[in-house]
Design an enzyme around this catalytic site. Structure first.
Site, PDB file in Angstrom:
ATOM      1  N   GLN A 158      45.421  62.151  43.998  1.00  0.00           N
ATOM      2  CA  GLN A 158      46.269  61.100  43.440  1.00  0.00           C
ATOM      3  C   GLN A 158      46.882  60.344  44.613  1.00  0.00           C
ATOM      4  O   GLN A 158      47.578  60.909  45.449  1.00  0.00           O
ATOM      5  CB  GLN A 158      47.371  61.723  42.578  1.00  0.00           C
ATOM      6  N   TYR A 159      46.618  59.041  44.683  1.00  0.00           N
ATOM      7  CA  TYR A 159      47.151  58.267  45.804  1.00  0.00           C
ATOM      8  C   TYR A 159      48.661  58.095  45.710  1.00  0.00           C
ATOM      9  O   TYR A 159      49.373  58.285  46.684  1.00  0.00           O
ATOM     10  CB  TYR A 159      46.491  56.883  45.859  1.00  0.00           C
ATOM     11  N   ASP A 160      49.151  57.708  44.564  1.00  0.00           N
ATOM     12  CA  ASP A 160      50.588  57.502  44.411  1.00  0.00           C
ATOM     13  C   ASP A 160      50.911  57.334  42.929  1.00  0.00           C
ATOM     14  O   ASP A 160      50.433  56.405  42.281  1.00  0.00           O
ATOM     15  CB  ASP A 160      51.042  56.265  45.185  1.00  0.00           C
ATOM     16  N   TRP A 191      49.594  55.460  51.797  1.00  0.00           N
ATOM     17  CA  TRP A 191      48.619  56.392  51.227  1.00  0.00           C
ATOM     18  C   TRP A 191      47.222  55.833  51.317  1.00  0.00           C
ATOM     19  O   TRP A 191      46.989  54.684  51.059  1.00  0.00           O
ATOM     20  CB  TRP A 191      48.997  56.670  49.786  1.00  0.00           C
TER      21      TRP A 191
END
Length: 490
Positions: free
Chosen positions: A290-292, A28
């Site tokens: 949201q990256y992760d 990501w």
């Protein structure tokens, strides 16, 4: 039973090597950032092209995107100076789930682009990330590269722990992140030496400019922090323009990036990277994703070079394993593999969250022995995991409680500071970015260790009140009453 499990490092090396623990990882994208609790108004390229805050390289990159037809007057976002450094800013009100950008496939940087390039002939047998890393470096050295203006806005490094000095890494003493970082750095260095000897040096016509280890680390860091991996047909892809978007913990979903089919010019159609805003925004506010959701603060520090201030990303990875010296090793391994685990299992425990569902059954399996070993017999093979989901015996449950508590205390003793000392350092507010990250990570790990220790201490205090396998079995046979009394038949 002293080697029942390890509390030593096991944070992921993701896509890296056969040595990698089997944990989830997604490529990501990200860039160093600090989260904003509320959207902030920022300065965008739209407001003025002469604003000294906006680098000329960014304006040139934006003009390139305009010239290539990637953006137009209808594009609702533009690069802007934000608290994180550089980000994407709404030029008008944007509805939730509205498409904010689309990038045609011809601008993607991925294994396909590497294969189709001048160095494609030597990339076919390489790991995908190494092929793309070499492609990045080869294109970066070319004056006529299609991505020339994109490369000029990329950072020279991030605050990822792989770029920290020895002095900075010393602040991570005792943490799992330190061991993971050193392992990743060793792995990348070994991969570089191998690809240098087998690919770069034998093909100097393809690589006329020498590639250094530092440059290889730079490419690795770019991929680690900026690549997307959740597209339908893409496992590793860098998307210029899209990778300017920053992360925020106010975004609680991840379904915002899609691969779609659409117009890629006046008379052509192609696959497009399509990004939607997960939030409703007003003009001038920054666009976030949201990256992760699943990454710990240690993962965030390693991949992106930042941590979140809340405790919901504090985590510690327990490494459990079935010892090869165990007389029941074969049976235990068979049971573990039948239930989706293996000789070694990794369990991420998060602060103030329940233990992972499979952790207690696996612990009971590893500790199984003595008079409880009959459960390992083949007659129980199909049902044994169900039995392990509940306490097996007083001795088995007591053993795992004691071993876990001992291991937690041992791990806690490996940190040079206490939680209280760490919190005082943070409260002073005079730490540099990397030092503050280190303090937050080590404090978070210690809090999770204390959380685990407390869970098993409380469980040990309740052992006499638990119901074990033999009692459950007698109840199933109708030989024990509701109050636990033995029923005698006349």
């Amino acid at each position: 039973m002293s080697n029942l499990f390890s509390l030593n490092p096991s944070s992921s090396f993701p896509y890296l090597s056969p040595l990698t623990p089997p944990k989830k990882f997604s490529f990501w994208k990200a860039k160093p950032t600090f989260q904003l609790k509320k959207p902030a108004l920022v300065t965008s390229v739209l407001s003025t092209k002469t604003d000294p805050q906006i680098p000329q390289s960014v304006q040139t990159f934006w003009q390139w995107l305009c010239d290539e037809g990637v953006v137009s007057s209808k594009t609702p976002v533009k690069p802007g100076v934000v608290p994180e450094g550089l980000g994407l800013v709404a030029t008008r009100d944007i509805a939730k789930n509205e498409v904010v950008l689309e990038v045609p496939k011809r601008f993607w940087i991925n294994p396909d682009a590497a294969a189709a390039s001048e160095i494609g002939s030597v990339c076919s047998g390489l790991k995908p990330w190494i092929a793309v890393a070499l492609f990045l470096l080869a294109e970066k050295s070319r004056e006529d590269s299609k991505w020339k203006f994109y490369f000029e806005i990329l950072p020279q490094s991030t605050d990822s722990t792989i770029f920290w000095s020895d002095e900075e890494l010393a602040e991570l003493q005792g943490t799992q992140l330190l061991s993971t970082t050193l392992g990743v750095k060793e792995y990348v260095q070994n991969e570089f030496l191998k690809v240098e000897a087998e690919v770069i040096l034998p093909n100097q016509k393809l690589f006329p400019s020498p590639i250094t280890l530092d440059e290889f680390f730079w490419a690795f860091g770019i991929l680690r922090s900026r690549a997307f991996s959740r597209l339908r047909n893409q496992n590793l892809v860098v998307i210029p323009f899209a990778d300017l978007i920053n992360h925020s913990d106010i975004v609680t979903t991840e379904d915002h990036a899609h691969e779609v089919r659409g117009p890629a010019g006046l008379f052509s159609w192609d696959y497009l990277f399509s990004l939607r805003s997960p939030l409703h925004l007003k003009a001038g506010e920054q666009v976030f994703i949201q990256y992760d959701l699943n990454k710990s603060n240690a993962d965030m520090a390693l991949d992106y070079g930042f941590v979140e201030s809340g405790s919901n990303r504090d985590a510690f990875t327990l490494t459990l394993e079935i010892s090869e010296s165990d007389q029941f090793f074969g049976d235990k391994l068979d049971i573990a593999e039948t239930n989706g685990l293996g000789e070694t299992a990794y369990f991420d425990v998060k602060l103030d969250r329940p233990l992972p569902p499979a952790m207690l059954p696996y612990l009971r399996l590893v500790a199984l022995g003595g008079t409880d070993a009959f459960l390992l017999e083949s007659i129980f093979r199909n049902a044994v995991w169900g039995h392990l989901e509940l306490p097996v015996s007083h001795a088995n449950e007591e053993l795992i409680c004691q071993v876990v508590q001992k291991a937690c205390k041992s791990a806690l003793s490996g940190y040079p500071t206490t939680i209280e000392q760490d919190e005082k350092l943070i409260e002073k507010g005079n730490l540099c970015t990397r030092h503050e990250m280190a303090v937050k990570i080590r404090a978070g790990e210690k809090k999770v260790l204390q959380h685990i220790d407390k869970i098993f201490a409380e469980r040990e205090s309740e052992l006499d009140g638990l119901e074990y396998y033999q009692e459950r079995r007698l109840k199933d046979l109708g030989l024990v009453g509701e109050q636990g009394e033995i029923i005698f038949w006349e």
